[in-house]
Design an enzyme around this catalytic site. Structure first.
Site, PDB file in Angstrom:
ATOM      1  N   LYS A   5      -8.231   2.888   1.650  1.00  0.00           N
ATOM      2  CA  LYS A   5      -8.221   1.623   2.418  1.00  0.00           C
ATOM      3  C   LYS A   5      -9.656   1.139   2.652  1.00  0.00           C
ATOM      4  CE  LYS A   5      -4.996  -0.194   3.973  1.00  0.00           C
ATOM      5  NZ  LYS A   5      -4.069  -1.200   3.388  1.00  0.00           N
ATOM      6  N   TYR A  44      -5.926   8.647   1.961  1.00  0.00           N
ATOM      7  CA  TYR A  44      -5.368   7.340   2.359  1.00  0.00           C
ATOM      8  C   TYR A  44      -6.452   6.450   2.953  1.00  0.00           C
ATOM      9  CZ  TYR A  44      -3.312   3.931   5.567  1.00  0.00           C
ATOM     10  OH  TYR A  44      -3.040   2.777   6.256  1.00  0.00           O
ATOM     11  N   THR A 104      -6.822  -0.775   8.262  1.00  0.00           N
ATOM     12  CA  THR A 104      -6.435   0.182   9.297  1.00  0.00           C
ATOM     13  C   THR A 104      -7.643   0.683  10.090  1.00  0.00           C
ATOM     14  OG1 THR A 104      -5.625   2.455   9.584  1.00  0.00           O
ATOM     15  CG2 THR A 104      -6.506   1.930   7.436  1.00  0.00           C
ATOM     16  N   ASP A 105      -7.416   1.097  11.314  1.00  0.00           N
ATOM     17  CA  ASP A 105      -8.509   1.690  12.103  1.00  0.00           C
ATOM     18  C   ASP A 105      -8.951   3.028  11.519  1.00  0.00           C
ATOM     19  OD1 ASP A 105      -6.264   3.204  12.834  1.00  0.00           O
ATOM     20  OD2 ASP A 105      -6.494   2.902  14.984  1.00  0.00           O
ATOM     21  N   GLU A 106      -8.105   3.611  10.646  1.00  0.00           N
ATOM     22  CA  GLU A 106      -8.439   4.936  10.107  1.00  0.00           C
ATOM     23  C   GLU A 106      -9.683   4.905   9.224  1.00  0.00           C
ATOM     24  OE1 GLU A 106      -5.077   7.271   8.819  1.00  0.00           O
ATOM     25  OE2 GLU A 106      -3.739   6.145  10.130  1.00  0.00           O
ATOM     26  N   PRO A 150       8.401  18.606  14.497  1.00  0.00           N
ATOM     27  CA  PRO A 150       7.163  19.277  14.063  1.00  0.00           C
ATOM     28  C   PRO A 150       5.907  18.592  14.582  1.00  0.00           C
ATOM     29  CG  PRO A 150       8.019  17.913  12.292  1.00  0.00           C
ATOM     30  CD  PRO A 150       8.976  17.752  13.428  1.00  0.00           C
ATOM     31  N   ALA A 174       0.848  -1.196   0.000  1.00  0.00           N
ATOM     32  CA  ALA A 174       0.000   0.000   0.000  1.00  0.00           C
ATOM     33  C   ALA A 174       0.877   1.236   0.000  1.00  0.00           C
ATOM     34  CB  ALA A 174      -0.891   0.023   1.251  1.00  0.00           C
TER      35      ALA A 174
HETATM   36  P1  NAD Z   1       5.047   0.809   4.329  1.00  0.00           P
HETATM   37  O1  NAD Z   1       4.745   2.082   3.607  1.00  0.00           O
HETATM   38  O2  NAD Z   1       6.178   0.766   5.287  1.00  0.00           O
HETATM   39  O3  NAD Z   1       5.293  -0.357   3.263  1.00  0.00           O
HETATM   40  C1  NAD Z   1       4.504  -0.524   2.130  1.00  0.00           C
HETATM   41  C2  NAD Z   1       5.221  -1.501   1.215  1.00  0.00           C
HETATM   42  O4  NAD Z   1       4.394  -1.722   0.062  1.00  0.00           O
HETATM   43  C3  NAD Z   1       6.560  -0.976   0.693  1.00  0.00           C
HETATM   44  O5  NAD Z   1       7.533  -1.990   0.773  1.00  0.00           O
HETATM   45  C4  NAD Z   1       6.276  -0.612  -0.763  1.00  0.00           C
HETATM   46  O6  NAD Z   1       7.404  -0.748  -1.605  1.00  0.00           O
HETATM   47  C5  NAD Z   1       5.202  -1.636  -1.106  1.00  0.00           C
HETATM   48  N1  NAD Z   1       4.334  -1.205  -2.208  1.00  0.00           N
HETATM   49  C6  NAD Z   1       3.752   0.010  -2.376  1.00  0.00           C
HETATM   50  N2  NAD Z   1       3.040   0.016  -3.525  1.00  0.00           N
HETATM   51  C7  NAD Z   1       3.160  -1.216  -4.062  1.00  0.00           C
HETATM   52  C8  NAD Z   1       2.646  -1.827  -5.234  1.00  0.00           C
HETATM   53  N3  NAD Z   1       1.845  -1.152  -6.082  1.00  0.00           N
HETATM   54  N4  NAD Z   1       2.962  -3.116  -5.501  1.00  0.00           N
HETATM   55  C9  NAD Z   1       3.782  -3.798  -4.661  1.00  0.00           C
HETATM   56  N5  NAD Z   1       4.316  -3.273  -3.549  1.00  0.00           N
HETATM   57  C10 NAD Z   1       3.992  -1.994  -3.248  1.00  0.00           C
HETATM   58  O7  NAD Z   1       3.678   0.399   5.032  1.00  0.00           O
HETATM   59  P2  NAD Z   1       3.446  -0.322   6.435  1.00  0.00           P
HETATM   60  O8  NAD Z   1       3.475   0.694   7.495  1.00  0.00           O
HETATM   61  O9  NAD Z   1       4.310  -1.526   6.529  1.00  0.00           O
HETATM   62  O10 NAD Z   1       1.929  -0.773   6.249  1.00  0.00           O
HETATM   63  C11 NAD Z   1       1.608  -2.063   5.708  1.00  0.00           C
HETATM   64  C12 NAD Z   1       0.098  -2.177   5.615  1.00  0.00           C
HETATM   65  O11 NAD Z   1      -0.486  -1.981   6.911  1.00  0.00           O
HETATM   66  C13 NAD Z   1      -0.529  -1.128   4.710  1.00  0.00           C
HETATM   67  O12 NAD Z   1      -1.547  -1.737   3.956  1.00  0.00           O
HETATM   68  C14 NAD Z   1      -1.101  -0.096   5.657  1.00  0.00           C
HETATM   69  O13 NAD Z   1      -2.253   0.526   5.103  1.00  0.00           O
HETATM   70  C15 NAD Z   1      -1.462  -0.960   6.850  1.00  0.00           C
HETATM   71  N6  NAD Z   1      -1.427  -0.260   8.139  1.00  0.00           N
HETATM   72  C16 NAD Z   1      -0.276   0.294   8.610  1.00  0.00           C
HETATM   73  C17 NAD Z   1      -0.269   0.924   9.850  1.00  0.00           C
HETATM   74  C18 NAD Z   1       0.990   1.513  10.435  1.00  0.00           C
HETATM   75  O14 NAD Z   1       0.931   2.026  11.555  1.00  0.00           O
HETATM   76  N7  NAD Z   1       2.129   1.436   9.788  1.00  0.00           N
HETATM   77  C19 NAD Z   1      -1.440   1.010  10.613  1.00  0.00           C
HETATM   78  C20 NAD Z   1      -2.611   0.471  10.082  1.00  0.00           C
HETATM   79  C21 NAD Z   1      -2.587  -0.188   8.857  1.00  0.00           C
HETATM   80  P1  TYD Z   2       1.502   9.267  11.420  1.00  0.00           P
HETATM   81  O1  TYD Z   2       2.687   8.560  11.960  1.00  0.00           O
HETATM   82  O2  TYD Z   2       1.617   9.972  10.115  1.00  0.00           O
HETATM   83  O3  TYD Z   2       0.300   8.197  11.397  1.00  0.00           O
HETATM   84  P2  TYD Z   2      -1.289   8.422  11.137  1.00  0.00           P
HETATM   85  O4  TYD Z   2      -1.506   9.746  10.536  1.00  0.00           O
HETATM   86  O5  TYD Z   2      -1.584   7.325  10.164  1.00  0.00           O
HETATM   87  O6  TYD Z   2      -1.952   8.238  12.469  1.00  0.00           O
HETATM   88  O7  TYD Z   2       1.002  10.320  12.491  1.00  0.00           O
HETATM   89  C1  TYD Z   2       0.677   9.941  13.812  1.00  0.00           C
HETATM   90  C2  TYD Z   2       0.169  11.174  14.514  1.00  0.00           C
HETATM   91  O8  TYD Z   2       1.256  12.095  14.656  1.00  0.00           O
HETATM   92  C3  TYD Z   2      -0.901  11.930  13.750  1.00  0.00           C
HETATM   93  O9  TYD Z   2      -1.835  12.477  14.673  1.00  0.00           O
HETATM   94  C4  TYD Z   2      -0.151  13.050  13.045  1.00  0.00           C
HETATM   95  C5  TYD Z   2       0.979  13.346  14.024  1.00  0.00           C
HETATM   96  N1  TYD Z   2       2.237  13.820  13.412  1.00  0.00           N
HETATM   97  C6  TYD Z   2       2.823  15.013  13.872  1.00  0.00           C
HETATM   98  O10 TYD Z   2       2.297  15.690  14.773  1.00  0.00           O
HETATM   99  N2  TYD Z   2       3.998  15.405  13.289  1.00  0.00           N
HETATM  100  C7  TYD Z   2       4.595  14.691  12.283  1.00  0.00           C
HETATM  101  O11 TYD Z   2       5.662  15.112  11.782  1.00  0.00           O
HETATM  102  C8  TYD Z   2       3.982  13.468  11.852  1.00  0.00           C
HETATM  103  C9  TYD Z   2       4.607  12.664  10.753  1.00  0.00           C
HETATM  104  C10 TYD Z   2       2.801  13.076  12.448  1.00  0.00           C
END
Ligand code: NAD
Ligand code: TYD
Length: 355
Positions: free
Chosen positions: A166, A162, A137-139, A217, A87
């Protein structure tokens, strides 16, 4: 001899995907992992350096939206499970450029579903034991006030491009269950933290900036709340859903760890100063900047369904998880340099006009 099981992991070179691949290869010697990843800015093969020589691990560079490529992977490996992590994952980037979010997160998911259906559904029957797991995601639930939690029954109300992408993918995955009886699960987790997270998200960005004595920030008043989940707890939950989740069901996964952003930033400063002895890392680095448009105020997950049905619960509390995470980044400064192309980069300043 135990049965060989092939798992197609998409987006396995990213943060959660690479942690999941480590988790599965450690636990299941009979499993074969095929990692399909496009290697966008967020994907990094360094995250998987230690498993690259493992004969149960295959890497394919490519896009989940490429039907022919995904079809070829199915022909060669006949995966039993697909776990779709791939993603575009950063809300701020989706405000700048929504198009790629729709292409990867929605259309890419549809391609994976179509190819899986083609290979798994024969003579009016689904192949035994197969399953498609959509990592969501919970979002997708939107934003909460000070009270209450998201349950699996909370109506979807996404606010950013985003989360809208999702939510759309979730509906498409659900429609393949409702229409074709495709074996699926959807997981919706809260904010993950831990090793290998790209330094654009809150925790690794603050660590990286503080180590470089750059501004920290904080958007708006910093009192937005996120429910932090240690990535290894998340990987264990996904594994349980993959093996035992009831078909067609959604599972919420949360850490019981609600924290305000400003608390997180101050905690990182405190830990880094203790660990490095660097007095320049202090609260004067904090800068309240313009708020993110459409910023969701509070996310909080009720994970009681997965706790009751699959006997999962988070094991790493925030105090322990944040120490592990900050220590990991301190010990892996070379990794940070590598993913940011060798130098300190101020992602937040470079990218977003709304600030
Ligand atoms: P990330 O951005 O670290 O990794 C995404 C990976 O997907 C990367 O390796 C990227 O190269 C690959 N990718 C992107 N587009 C692609 C495509 N078209 N084809 C193949 N590969 C592709 O993301 P993450 O934080 O590891 O999140 C993984 C999943 O979990 C996502 O679906 C995200 O929506 C979900 N998620 C993440 C969080 C979080 O806190 N990180 C929370 C809730 C849900
Ligand atoms: P983020 O890590 O981008 O995750 P998400 O938006 O998916 O929850 O952000 C987590 C929280 O932190 C969100 O409320 C936005 C805030 N944030 C900042 O205040 N400063 C920053 O530079 C970033 C990246 C996020």
């Amino acid at each position: 001899m135990s049965e060989r099981v092939s798992v197609l992991v998409t987006g396995g070179a990213g943060f959660i995907g690479s942690n999941f691949i480590h988790y599965i290869l450690d636990r299941y010697p009979q499993y074969i992992i095929i990692n399909l990843d496009k290697l966008t800015y967020a994907g990094n093969l360094n995250n998987l350096k230690d498993v690259s020589g493992n004969s149960n691990y295959y890497f394919v560079k490519g896009d989940i939206s490429n039907y022919e490529l995904v079809n070829y992977i199915f022909e060669v490996f006949q995966p039993r499970y697909v776990v779709n992590f791939a993603a575009e994952s950063h809300v701020d980037r989706s405000i700048e450029d929504p198009g790629i979010f729709l292409r990867t997160n929605i259309l890419g998911t549809q391609v994976l579903l179509d190819v899986a259906k083609k290979h798994w559904y024969r003579a009016n029957n689904w192949r035994n034991g197969v399953k498609f797991i959509q990592i969501s995601t919970d979002e997708v639930y939107g934003s909460l006030g000070p009270e209450g939690f998201f349950t699996e029954k909370t109506p979807l109300d996404p606010h950013s491009p985003y989360s809208a992408s999702k939510a759309s993918a979730d509906f498409i995955v659900k429609s393949y269950f409702d229409t074709f009886k495709m074996p699926i699960n959807i997981t919706r987790c809260s904010n993950n933290y831990g090793p290998y997270q790209f330094p654009e998200k809150l925790i690794p960005l603050m660590i990286n900036n503080a180590l470089n004595h750059k501004e920290l920030p904080v958007y708006g008043d910093g009192k937005q709340v996120r429910d932090w989940l240690y990535v290894e707890d998340h990987c264990r939950a996904i594994d349980l859903v993959m093996q035992k989740g009831k078909l067609g069901e959604v599972y919420n996964i949360g850490g019981h760890n609600e924290k305000e952003n400003i608390y997180i930033v101050k905690k990182i400063i405190e830990l880094l100063r203790k660990m490095t002895g660097d007095v320049k890392i202090n609260e004067s680095l904090i800068k309240h900047v313009k708020d993110r448009p459409g910023h969701d105020r509070r996310y909080a997950i009720d994970p009681s369904k997965i706790e009751k049905e699959l006997h999962w619960k988070p094991e790493v509390n925030f105090d322990r998880g944040i120490v592990k995470t900050v220590s990991w980044y301190l010990n892996n400064i070379a990794w940070v340099r590598n993913v940011t192309n060798g130098e300190y980069r101020n992602y937040y300043k470079r990218m977003y006009e709304w600030r």
